[in-house]
Enzyme design. Structure first.
Site, mmCIF file in Angstrom:
data_model
loop_
_atom_site.group_PDB
_atom_site.id
_atom_site.type_symbol
_atom_site.label_atom_id
_atom_site.label_comp_id
_atom_site.label_asym_id
_atom_site.label_seq_id
_atom_site.Cartn_x
_atom_site.Cartn_y
_atom_site.Cartn_z
ATOM 1 N N ASP A 19 0.818 -1.230 0.000
ATOM 2 C CA ASP A 19 0.000 0.000 0.000
ATOM 3 C C ASP A 19 0.845 1.269 0.000
ATOM 4 O OD1 ASP A 19 0.679 -0.277 2.733
ATOM 5 O OD2 ASP A 19 -1.308 0.290 3.469
ATOM 6 N N ASP A 24 -5.502 0.350 6.030
ATOM 7 C CA ASP A 24 -6.265 -0.046 7.221
ATOM 8 C C ASP A 24 -7.408 0.918 7.533
ATOM 9 O OD1 ASP A 24 -4.308 -1.929 7.260
ATOM 10 O OD2 ASP A 24 -3.242 -1.101 8.986
ATOM 11 N N GLY A 62 -2.338 -5.946 18.505
ATOM 12 C CA GLY A 62 -1.040 -6.540 18.182
ATOM 13 C C GLY A 62 -1.146 -7.823 17.393
ATOM 14 N N ALA A 63 -2.296 -8.066 16.791
ATOM 15 C CA ALA A 63 -2.501 -9.324 16.074
ATOM 16 C C ALA A 63 -2.572 -9.124 14.561
ATOM 17 C CB ALA A 63 -3.772 -10.013 16.580
HETATM 18 C C1 GLA Z 1 0.121 -2.227 8.467
HETATM 19 C C2 GLA Z 1 -0.059 -0.836 7.882
HETATM 20 C C3 GLA Z 1 -0.672 -0.898 6.495
HETATM 21 C C4 GLA Z 1 0.083 -1.869 5.605
HETATM 22 C C5 GLA Z 1 0.296 -3.202 6.298
HETATM 23 C C6 GLA Z 1 1.185 -4.124 5.508
HETATM 24 O O1 GLA Z 1 -1.124 -2.824 8.703
HETATM 25 O O2 GLA Z 1 -0.866 -0.043 8.712
HETATM 26 O O3 GLA Z 1 -0.714 0.385 5.928
HETATM 27 O O4 GLA Z 1 1.294 -1.309 5.171
HETATM 28 O O5 GLA Z 1 0.881 -3.039 7.579
HETATM 29 O O6 GLA Z 1 0.581 -4.510 4.334
#
Ligand code: GLA
Length: 427
Positions: free
Chosen positions: A44, A177, A127-128
């Site tokens: 991302d 996310d 944390g998961a």
């Molecule tokens: C975390 C970050 C996301 C992405 C993922 C890995 O969740 O918040 O933006 O980079 O790691 O794909």
């Protein structure tokens, strides 16, 4: 993933009612979900592709203005409370940074902000690798806006939440996310192009279920490994003369002969982007075996080229992949621990989870307990129902100003994408 029965309310009405135990005032309640990411990891922030889905685990925030320059916060699942100044951001290095970070991100973006009392409850495991922090940030953005009588678009909510994480918590995360926490659709993953923020909903086939199995190794993206991987990707793109690794291909990498570890980091991103696009095609064709094969390749690449897995997640991914009914599995999220995501035949989900739990030796007693009861995250139960059929975050205050109620309802009901690609522009 099994979350023990919570001792606190996880529905908007219950949390709103519980507010009176700690604070005065009439609260509004907001909620936002965690997420899984089917495939497309560490792409991302390279302007690449991801395929996340929101889940039926949420963070809820009840809020009421307190007419003071302070945020009084009670976090039920952490069994803790805090008072946070509204006049100056002070880094704490813990959960308080999310609360203060969202507040100051909103203020920095020119939104009105007021002192508030906040009651927070969440069943998104921390944390998961299922984005408990994005769920908290998105719910907080909604809560702070409402407390100040303000509103904004869904896309702006996601951007503001991400800004809090980047500028105040200190994780240089990509957009995935917070985007999926705001825009998630029941029964669907979203193929998101992180360059132009266009997303297309991809239905998850009825015979597919996803298991999220916690390795018990807590990941912490503030530890520096995540930022280092991102810096590696930016450096690789710079050396290739590209805006981002999204624009690289295998032939370019072969010609450029980047030095280690940049060569491997770049190879992961190029191939993971290709796997994400192949993955959405497989999902839409109902080819679960094909999707599972891509997940296994993704894990190998995360382990060997991107170096973000650990012994426990490697072992857990292998156990999952060997379990009858499982099509494929891989470590999910930022990495260095967290959860493994397994794609499984929905009919075999319960038995598969029981077998996986029986074989995997987690590092801590806490996790052994958490894994003791099988929990099929079957489609329908697992793929989260955000605001279409579930009630939207409900103002619990019966005396709320009608104009604010209308504007909130409009914001919260915000448009949902259909099967077409849809643009989710930043503010
Ligand atoms: C975390 C970050 C996301 C992405 C993922 C890995 O969740 O918040 O933006 O980079 O790691 O794909």
């Amino acid at each position: 993933m099994v979350t023990p029965q919570s001792a606190f309310p996880l529905d908007p009405l219950g949390l709103g009612a519980g507010f009176a135990q700690y604070f005065s005032g009439r609260p509004l309640v907001f909620r936002a979900p965690g997420r899984i990411n089917l495939i497309g990891e560490h792409t991302d922030y390279c302007d690449g592709f991801v395929l996340p889905a929101a889940i039926n685990r949420h963070c809820l925030v009840a809020v009421a203005g307190n007419d003071q320059a302070v945020l009084r916060v009670r976090a039920l699942n952490l069994e803790t409370q805090a008072e946070i100044s509204c006049t100056q951001f002070v880094r704490s290095g813990d959960w308080r940074d999310y609360v203060a970070g969202v507040f100051f991100a909103l203020q920095g973006a020119g939104f009105p902000v007021v002192g508030c009392d906040l009651l927070i409850a969440s069943d998104v495991p921390m944390g998961a690798g299922v984005s408990s922090s994005a769920a908290l940030e998105v719910a907080l953005v909604q809560a702070f806006l409402a407390a100040a009588g303000a509103a904004t678009s869904q896309s702006a909510i996601a951007s503001l939440a991400r800004e809090a994480e980047r500028a105040f918590v200190g994780v240089p995360c990509g957009p995935m996310d917070q985007f999926i926490s705001v825009h998630g659709q029941a029964g669907h993953a979203l193929l998101l192009d992180c360059r132009n923020m266009e997303a297309r909903a991809a239905a998850i086939p009825a015979e597919a279920a996803f298991l999220v199995v916690d390795s018990g190794v807590k990941h912490k993206l503030t530890d520096g490994g995540y930022a280092q991987r991102r810096a590696d990707c930016e450096e690789a793109a710079r050396r290739l003369g590209l805006a981002a690794l999204r624009d690289a291909d295998e032939a370019m990498l072969a010609r450029a002969q980047l030095p280690p570890p940049l060569d491997k980091r770049a190879r992961h991103v190029v191939r993971e982007n290709a796997r994400c696009l192949a993955g959405v095609a497989a999902l839409e064709a109902g080819d679960l075996a094909g999707f599972g094969a891509l997940m296994r390749q993704s894990h190998e690449s995360l382990a060997h080229d991107f170096a973000v897995t650990c012994a426990e997640t490697d072992s857990l991914a292998q156990i999952c992949a060997q379990t009858p009914g499982v099509f494929g599995a891989r470590q999910m999220g930022g990495g260095f621990g967290g959860a493994v995501l397994a794609l499984v035949d929905a009919l075999a989900a319960e038995a598969a989870l029981a077998q996986i739990c029986a074989r995997y030796q987690p590092p801590g007693a806490r996790t052994r307990k958490a894994l003791s009861a099988p929990s099929p995250m079957a489609r329908g139960r697992f793929c989260h129902e955000q605001r279409r059929t579930a009630p939207p975050p409900q103002p619990v205050d019966r005396g709320m100003d009608a104009g604010l109620a209308a504007s909130l309802a409009k914001t919260l009901a915000g448009g949902r994408g259909g099967a077409r690609a849809r643009k989710f522009a930043d503010p």
